[in-house]
Motif scaffolding. Structure first.
Motif, short mmCIF file in Angstrom:
data_model
loop_
_atom_site.label_atom_id
_atom_site.label_comp_id
_atom_site.label_asym_id
_atom_site.label_seq_id
_atom_site.Cartn_x
_atom_site.Cartn_y
_atom_site.Cartn_z
N ALA B 172 0.83 -1.20 0.00
CA ALA B 172 0.00 0.00 0.00
C ALA B 172 0.86 1.25 0.00
N ASP B 173 0.28 2.35 -0.49
CA ASP B 173 1.02 3.62 -0.52
C ASP B 173 1.04 4.28 0.85
N LEU B 174 0.11 3.83 1.72
CA LEU B 174 0.02 4.44 3.04
C LEU B 174 -0.45 3.38 4.03
N LYS B 175 0.21 3.34 5.19
CA LYS B 175 -0.23 2.42 6.25
C LYS B 175 -0.30 3.19 7.56
N TYR B 176 -1.10 2.65 8.48
CA TYR B 176 -1.28 3.34 9.76
C TYR B 176 -0.96 2.43 10.95
N ILE B 177 -0.51 3.09 12.03
CA ILE B 177 -0.44 2.43 13.34
C ILE B 177 -1.49 3.12 14.21
N VAL B 178 -2.39 2.35 14.76
CA VAL B 178 -3.40 2.92 15.65
C VAL B 178 -3.22 2.33 17.04
N CYS B 179 -3.13 3.22 18.01
CA CYS B 179 -3.04 2.76 19.39
C CYS B 179 -4.43 2.83 20.02
N ASN B 180 -4.86 1.71 20.53
CA ASN B 180 -6.15 1.63 21.20
C ASN B 180 -5.97 2.05 22.66
N ALA B 181 -6.32 3.31 22.94
CA ALA B 181 -6.21 3.84 24.30
C ALA B 181 -7.60 4.17 24.82
N ASP B 182 -8.54 3.28 24.49
CA ASP B 182 -9.92 3.50 24.90
C ASP B 182 -10.19 2.94 26.30
N TYR B 189 -6.51 0.31 34.58
CA TYR B 189 -5.93 1.65 34.52
C TYR B 189 -4.45 1.61 34.11
N ALA B 190 -4.00 0.46 33.60
CA ALA B 190 -2.59 0.34 33.20
C ALA B 190 -2.26 1.25 32.02
N ASP B 191 -3.18 1.35 31.06
CA ASP B 191 -2.94 2.23 29.90
C ASP B 191 -2.78 3.67 30.39
N ARG B 192 -3.68 4.05 31.27
CA ARG B 192 -3.64 5.42 31.80
C ARG B 192 -2.31 5.69 32.50
N PRO B 303 -3.90 -0.61 5.08
CA PRO B 303 -3.40 -1.57 6.06
C PRO B 303 -3.06 -0.88 7.39
N THR B 304 -3.58 -1.44 8.47
CA THR B 304 -3.48 -0.77 9.76
C THR B 304 -3.18 -1.77 10.87
N VAL B 305 -2.17 -1.45 11.67
CA VAL B 305 -1.94 -2.23 12.88
C VAL B 305 -2.66 -1.52 14.02
N ILE B 306 -3.53 -2.25 14.71
CA ILE B 306 -4.16 -1.70 15.92
C ILE B 306 -3.66 -2.50 17.11
N ASN B 307 -3.08 -1.80 18.05
CA ASN B 307 -2.64 -2.47 19.27
C ASN B 307 -3.01 -1.63 20.49
N ASN B 308 -3.13 -2.34 21.58
CA ASN B 308 -3.39 -1.71 22.86
C ASN B 308 -2.15 -0.93 23.36
#
Ligand SMILES: Cc1cc2nc3c(=O)[nH]c(=O)nc-3n(C[C@H](O)[C@H](O)[C@H](O)COP(=O)(O)O)c2cc1C
Ligand code: SF4
Ligand code: FES
Lengths: 173, 519
Positions: B172-182, B189-192, B303-308
């Protein structure tokens, strides 16, 4: 999302609301997936997203009114009515339940004389439920606007409320 | 010489008065003409002792807690700045057994460093993972993460390396990394803590992920309930950009990585990865059908990687110390460490990072110190609002993904919420259904309508006589099966877990309220 520019005539809305919407959309609309940032910015500025601003938001964002309305109504955080001066977010989730959140909820509602989603008669507070504030190691928890409180008891809530009343009455002197 | 005093800026510490403590310390120091520099660190995670104040001495950091603003003059009187003894003394922080008996890899720096200082991060092994990754081929970075055995810490425990490889292999010409901080699960509360206490580790983890899969843009999708984390991230991102750790040319590597924080808007379902992507695209957070996998067709169809947050925060140390170092912790197929969040009715709630394999009992009794109320433990909910209620008889279950599946639950994001014997389990079951009804995205009928019916059926069970109860229990179990099998995502598909576990282990609570109270 469909890109249906609205051709219908825009209803007349408050000048300040109009100016805010135009300022925010002009600033933010070109980023990808701009609608949530736009709604946040409008709510930050006005305290809510006025129902009658939806047509203008839709036009500025090049979306249909139904799209904008659908997004606003999906998210608990966005409100279409003004809130009180401050919003109290009371945690209803399990960790807080384990330390008396249900009783605290009863107390807070009785003390403020409101149910969830309502504003006190003097316009000072709006009460909203929230499902975890990440303060579960210090349950029960609540947040006033962006000010977090932990280990809240009925007595501490009352003391806090008293301190606010005193603070505002000295300020206005 | 100036003495360094640490007062956490962690949201929970602030919720207990840490700001007033910091102000009181500055004021008292001025009055006494003492040279003090106050550092606002993250929390060490010993929340029953927050606000916990630490003083740097020649022997190490000395702790006091829980400190309130009006304790401050007395603390100075007792020689706070030299680590003097006081009723609130806790001794050397590193010697506190609760902390000493942990294996902090992901949380190695939290509570120790100043989260608003890139220099402090660098001085504590920060950005060593990125330096290593910059010398590697993308496929080799993916290989190291795969070999470490790291599985997603957001709930589903999917192997991170496999997810990354799928995205790496996508053209792909563009890919993303998304962090799931929901971080929507109650009891977590570990993410926080990471975002507030060590934001650079998350930025570093996302940057490494970007290098690994060839993504140049990252988003952190942060829940609206976390304003303190938002401020910490904004500050850290600005510093990382200014110092060339983010931007068009990361560390003069010729590789770009841009990072932005996007605020959520209070919908629990937006923690589900495809709903999250919809939300990031500016839409209603409705769950998408899979396939396509987000790693192939994710954000804006790319294409996107989503991780916590925790998953991504594990990555720098894995790249720095190697896959084997990380993998050597743990048991079975659960490798490495898990930051476990102790919450609910406990004497000593807080953050315990340990290798997989310790038991719930050790957590609740040894770390947690039993209930805060002093009453017996009756039920423990592990893994958030969709997690099963574990009865006291099952506390010997080890912290291990597979072991929890075996007992009809899940480890999820590692939240442990303890209830004493005053809990009404029928009420907890009713709440689980109510929560599902409130938070359902509305796409499937079993979840949207079934949960509302579930609330009614439980109410009828509790209100009715024995025959009524039996009839409704059959209905409820049926309904749970329909939700389990007919839901598109785990909200409707797992909301039955707390309900069924309550029915199975605590049937007496579903009898008529009159019988129960004996009134
Ligand atoms: C209803 C629901 C809520 C979820 N909430 C979260 C959340 O708040 N944070 C999170 O990281 N994952 C959450 N997940 C899991 C995500 O869908 C996804 O598995 C995760 O972000 C993948 O990252 P990981 O592999 O690093 O865990 C949720 C899943 C469901 C079904
Ligand atoms: S199970 Fe519920 S939340 Fe999940 S997709 Fe279906 S309706 Fe939406
Ligand atoms: S459950 Fe109330 S703060 Fe987490």
């Amino acid at each position: 999302m469909k890109r249906v520019a609205s051709v219908a005539v825009l209803p007349k809305i408050d000048q300040h609301v109009h100016a805010t919407v135009v300022e925010v959309t002009t600033r933010l609309k070109d980023q990808p997936g701009a609608l949530l940032p736009v709604l946040h910015a409008i709510q930050d500025a006005l305290g809510y997203v006025p129902e009658d601003a939806v047509p203008l938001i839709a036009r500025e964002m090049n979306l249909s009114r139904a799209d904008v309305h659908g997004v606003i109504s999906f998210y608990h955080f966005f409100r279409t009515q003004p809130s009180g001066n401050r919003v109290i977010y009371l945690c209803r989730a399990e960790s807080c339940q384990a330390l008396g959140a249900v009783a605290l909820e009863k107390h807070v509602k009785a003390r403020l004389g409101v149910d969830y989603h309502q504003t006190t008669a003097d316009g000072a507070y709006t009460l909203e439920p929230v499902y975890c504030l990440g303060n579960c190691a210090c349950s029960p928890a609540l947040m006033v606007d962006e000010e977090l409180h932990g280990r809240v008891t009925a007595e501490r809530f009352d003391a806090w409320l008293e301190s606010q009343t005193t603070a505002t009455s000295t300020e206005s002197k | 010489m100036s003495v360094t005093v640490y007062v956490p800026r962690d949201a929970s510490a602030l919720s207990l008065g840490a700001e007033a403590v910091a102000e009181a310390i500055a004021r008292e120091a001025r009055t006494r003409k003492a040279e003090v520099s106050v550092v606002r660190n993250g929390s060490r995670g010993l929340y029953w002792l927050e606000p916990m104040v630490e003083v740097q001495t020649a022997e190490g950091r000395v702790a006091y807690g829980p400190v309130q603003a009006d304790d401050v003059p007395g603390l100075f009187e007792a020689g706070l700045l030299e680590g003097g003894t006081h009723a609130l003394s806790l001794g050397l922080t590193e010697q506190i057994a609760w902390l000493k008996n942990q294996q902090r890899l992901t949380f190695a720096r939290i509570g120790i460093i100043d989260p608003r200082s890139l220099d402090d991060y660098l001085a504590h092994d920060g950005y060593r993972g990125l330096e290593a990754a910059l010398k590697m081929k993308p496929a080799d970075i993916v290989k190291v993460v795969t070999e470490s055995g790291l599985r997603g810490r957001g709930g589903a425990a999917f192997p991170t390396g496999i997810k990354w490889k799928t995205c790496h292999d996508a053209e792909a010409d563009l890919k993303y990394i998304v962090c799931n901080a929901d971080e929507g699960d109650s009891g977590t509360y570990a993410d926080r803590m990471i975002m507030e206490g060590d934001p650079f580790v998350l930025i570093e983890g996302m940057t490494i992920a970007g290098l690994a899969v060839g993504a140049t843009v990252g988003y952190i999708y942060l829940r609206a309930e976390y304003p303190h984390a938002r401020d910490a991230l904004h500050a850290a991102i600005a510093m990382a950009e200014a110092e060339g750790y983010l931007g068009d040319d990361v560390r003069a590597s010729g590789k770009a990585f841009h990072l932005e924080v996007r605020m959520a808007a209070g919908a629990y379902i937006c923690g589900e990865e495809t709903s999250l992507l919809e939300s990031l695209e500016g839409k209603r957070g409705q769950v998408r059908f899979k396939p396509p996998l987000p790693a192939i067709e994710g954000l804006f169809g790319k294409p996107t990687v989503i991780n916590n947050v925790v998953t991504l925060a594990c990555v720098p140390i894995i790249l720095d110390k190697g896959a084997k170092h990380y993998k050597d912790f743990g048991m079975g197929r659960s490798r490495g460490t898990l930051p476990i969040q102790l919450a609910g009715n406990l004497k000593r709630p807080g953050l315990v990072e340990r290798a997989f394999g310790l038991t719930l009992r050790e957590l609740i009794e040894d770390y947690g110190g039993g209930t805060a109320s002093g009453r017996p433990v009756r039920a423990v909910q592990v893994g958030g609002p969709l997690g099963a209620y574990v009865p006291a008889s099952r506390l010997d279950t080890p912290i291990d993904y597979e072991a929890f599946i075996e007992i009809g639950g899940m480890l999820g994001h590692g939240g442990v919420v303890v209830f004493d014997d005053t809990v009404d389990m029928a009420e907890q079951a009713r709440y689980a259904m109510e929560f599902c009804a409130i938070e359902s995205c509305g796409k499937c009928t079993p979840c949207r309508i079934g949960s509302v019916r579930g609330v009614e059926v439980i109410q009828r069970m509790v209100a009715g006589n024995a025959a009524e109860r039996e009839r409704n229990e059959v209905l409820l179990r049926d309904l749970c099966q329909t939700m389990l099998h007919g839901s598109l995502c785990a909200l409707g598909g797992m909301a039955p877990f707390p309900v069924i576990s309550a029915l199975d282990h605590f049937p007496e609570d579903f009898s008529r309220a009159v019988e129960k109270t004996g009134a």
